[in-house]
Design a protein around this motif. Structure first.
Motif, PDB file in Angstrom:
ATOM      1  N   ARG A  20      13.671   8.531  -0.479  1.00  0.00           N
ATOM      2  CA  ARG A  20      12.779   7.835  -1.583  1.00  0.00           C
ATOM      3  C   ARG A  20      11.255   8.131  -1.794  1.00  0.00           C
ATOM      4  O   ARG A  20      10.991   7.860  -3.056  1.00  0.00           O
ATOM      5  CB  ARG A  20      13.153   6.536  -1.706  1.00  0.00           C
ATOM      6  N   ARG A  21      10.877   8.678  -0.997  1.00  0.00           N
ATOM      7  CA  ARG A  21       9.195   8.448  -1.210  1.00  0.00           C
ATOM      8  C   ARG A  21       8.801   9.980   0.066  1.00  0.00           C
ATOM      9  O   ARG A  21       9.386  10.096   0.804  1.00  0.00           O
ATOM     10  CB  ARG A  21       9.140   7.976  -0.853  1.00  0.00           C
ATOM     11  N   CYS A  22       7.938  10.765  -0.835  1.00  0.00           N
ATOM     12  CA  CYS A  22       7.246  11.327  -0.241  1.00  0.00           C
ATOM     13  C   CYS A  22       5.860  11.819  -0.719  1.00  0.00           C
ATOM     14  O   CYS A  22       5.415  11.879  -1.603  1.00  0.00           O
ATOM     15  CB  CYS A  22       7.754  13.269  -0.509  1.00  0.00           C
TER      16      CYS A  22
ATOM     17  N   GLU B 230      -9.234   8.436  12.485  1.00  0.00           N
ATOM     18  CA  GLU B 230      -7.543   7.906  13.109  1.00  0.00           C
ATOM     19  C   GLU B 230      -7.322   7.236  12.086  1.00  0.00           C
ATOM     20  O   GLU B 230      -7.577   6.832  11.127  1.00  0.00           O
ATOM     21  CB  GLU B 230      -7.140   7.314  14.232  1.00  0.00           C
ATOM     22  N   ARG B 231      -5.692   7.674  11.621  1.00  0.00           N
ATOM     23  CA  ARG B 231      -5.091   6.625  10.154  1.00  0.00           C
ATOM     24  C   ARG B 231      -3.846   6.219  11.299  1.00  0.00           C
ATOM     25  O   ARG B 231      -3.872   6.106  12.160  1.00  0.00           O
ATOM     26  CB  ARG B 231      -4.879   7.912   8.926  1.00  0.00           C
ATOM     27  N   GLY B 232      -2.744   5.569  10.107  1.00  0.00           N
ATOM     28  CA  GLY B 232      -1.828   4.791  10.077  1.00  0.00           C
ATOM     29  C   GLY B 232      -2.352   3.738  10.907  1.00  0.00           C
ATOM     30  O   GLY B 232      -2.971   2.040   9.893  1.00  0.00           O
TER      31      GLY B 232
ATOM     32  N   ILE C 288       3.100  -3.839   8.630  1.00  0.00           N
ATOM     33  CA  ILE C 288       2.519  -4.718   9.903  1.00  0.00           C
ATOM     34  C   ILE C 288       1.410  -4.002  10.308  1.00  0.00           C
ATOM     35  O   ILE C 288       1.342  -2.845  10.765  1.00  0.00           O
ATOM     36  CB  ILE C 288       3.754  -4.647  10.705  1.00  0.00           C
ATOM     37  N   ARG C 289       0.518  -4.589   9.456  1.00  0.00           N
ATOM     38  CA  ARG C 289      -1.158  -3.639   9.899  1.00  0.00           C
ATOM     39  C   ARG C 289      -1.723  -4.345  11.050  1.00  0.00           C
ATOM     40  O   ARG C 289      -2.636  -3.777  10.927  1.00  0.00           O
ATOM     41  CB  ARG C 289      -1.600  -4.236   8.574  1.00  0.00           C
ATOM     42  N   SER C 290      -2.000  -5.397  11.675  1.00  0.00           N
ATOM     43  CA  SER C 290      -2.098  -5.927  12.683  1.00  0.00           C
ATOM     44  C   SER C 290      -1.305  -5.930  13.808  1.00  0.00           C
ATOM     45  O   SER C 290      -0.653  -6.460  14.212  1.00  0.00           O
ATOM     46  CB  SER C 290      -3.026  -7.187  12.310  1.00  0.00           C
TER      47      SER C 290
HETATM   48  P1  TYD Z   1      -2.630   3.440   4.141  1.00  0.00           P
HETATM   49  O1  TYD Z   1      -1.876   2.405   4.592  1.00  0.00           O
HETATM   50  O2  TYD Z   1      -4.094   2.866   3.926  1.00  0.00           O
HETATM   51  O3  TYD Z   1      -2.682   4.775   4.520  1.00  0.00           O
HETATM   52  P2  TYD Z   1      -2.447   5.137   6.669  1.00  0.00           P
HETATM   53  O4  TYD Z   1      -2.434   4.081   6.626  1.00  0.00           O
HETATM   54  O5  TYD Z   1      -1.351   5.546   6.298  1.00  0.00           O
HETATM   55  O6  TYD Z   1      -3.528   5.907   7.289  1.00  0.00           O
HETATM   56  O7  TYD Z   1      -3.014   4.073   2.495  1.00  0.00           O
HETATM   57  C1  TYD Z   1      -3.953   4.738   1.392  1.00  0.00           C
HETATM   58  C2  TYD Z   1      -3.349   3.805   0.418  1.00  0.00           C
HETATM   59  O8  TYD Z   1      -2.927   4.923  -0.426  1.00  0.00           O
HETATM   60  C3  TYD Z   1      -3.255   2.791   0.081  1.00  0.00           C
HETATM   61  O9  TYD Z   1      -4.590   2.488  -0.463  1.00  0.00           O
HETATM   62  C4  TYD Z   1      -1.804   2.615   0.076  1.00  0.00           C
HETATM   63  C5  TYD Z   1      -1.821   3.773  -0.896  1.00  0.00           C
HETATM   64  N1  TYD Z   1      -0.208   3.957  -0.710  1.00  0.00           N
HETATM   65  C6  TYD Z   1       0.271   4.419  -1.848  1.00  0.00           C
HETATM   66  O10 TYD Z   1       0.175   3.527  -3.484  1.00  0.00           O
HETATM   67  N2  TYD Z   1       1.163   5.302  -1.298  1.00  0.00           N
HETATM   68  C7  TYD Z   1       2.637   5.162   0.028  1.00  0.00           C
HETATM   69  O11 TYD Z   1       3.305   6.188  -0.747  1.00  0.00           O
HETATM   70  C8  TYD Z   1       1.607   5.245   0.243  1.00  0.00           C
HETATM   71  C9  TYD Z   1       1.737   5.577   1.527  1.00  0.00           C
HETATM   72  C10 TYD Z   1      -0.236   4.594   0.608  1.00  0.00           C
END
Ligand code: TYD
Length: 138
Positions: free
Chosen positions: A33-35, A46-48, A121-123
């Motif tokens: 549904r998304r790329c 480092e990301r995610g 879940i971000r923390s």
């Molecule tokens: P973020 O979630 O911080 O990336 P990651 O944690 O994987 O390093 O995403 C960066 C920005 O992009 C944040 O403002 C949300 C936006 N974003 C979208 O608008 N659509 C998407 O599909 C994704 C994955 C992120």
């Protein structure tokens, strides 16, 4: 235990070069549904550092290389993505961190749902609480 599923996508190669085809519910195990993709990742970044409640994803480093660190609250595994025909499946509820990006890295992600911040879940603290809640329900 972390279940690592990687794919070796079929390469259609000839003297012109290589082509890889990704198809939902064929070599990608869900409806796409998304790329999205990330590039120009700065040195040392480092990301995610999040998990998803329901989202399924396949990560492919289509150029360059990077590494993915997966955690499930007990174990930790690192999977290098160092060739464009390798895919890493990330199932719901797994914590991921992306690191060690080469300067030319382009990391592409195929996802089973549209972007939905409420699925994140971000923390790490919330993640441990999410795992505990899952245990209590099972
Ligand atoms: P973020 O979630 O911080 O990336 P990651 O944690 O994987 O390093 O995403 C960066 C920005 O992009 C944040 O403002 C949300 C936006 N974003 C979208 O608008 N659509 C998407 O599909 C994704 C994955 C992120």
């Amino acid at each position: 235990m972390i279940d690592i599923t990687t794919f070796d996508f079929e390469e259609h190669g000839d003297e012109r070069g290589v082509l890889i085809s990704l198809e939902e519910n064929r070599n990608i195990p869900f409806t796409i549904r998304r790329c999205y993709y990330m590039y120009n990742t700065q040195p040392g970044v480092e990301r995610g550092f999040h998990a998803h409640k329901k989202l399924e994803q396949v990560l492919i480093c289509v150029r360059g290389k990077c590494s993915i660190r997966l955690k499930d609250g007990e174990d930790e595994r690192v999977v290098p993505l160092d060739r464009p025909n390798k895919g890493l499946y990330i199932y719901p509820g797994l914590w991921r961190e992306m690191f060690d990006f080469s300067e030319d890295a382009c990391l592409m992600v195929l996802a089973s749902e549209l972007y939905d911040e409420s699925d994140y879940i971000r923390s790490w603290e919330d993640y441990l609480a999410f795992l505990k809640q899952g245990e209590a329900e099972n």
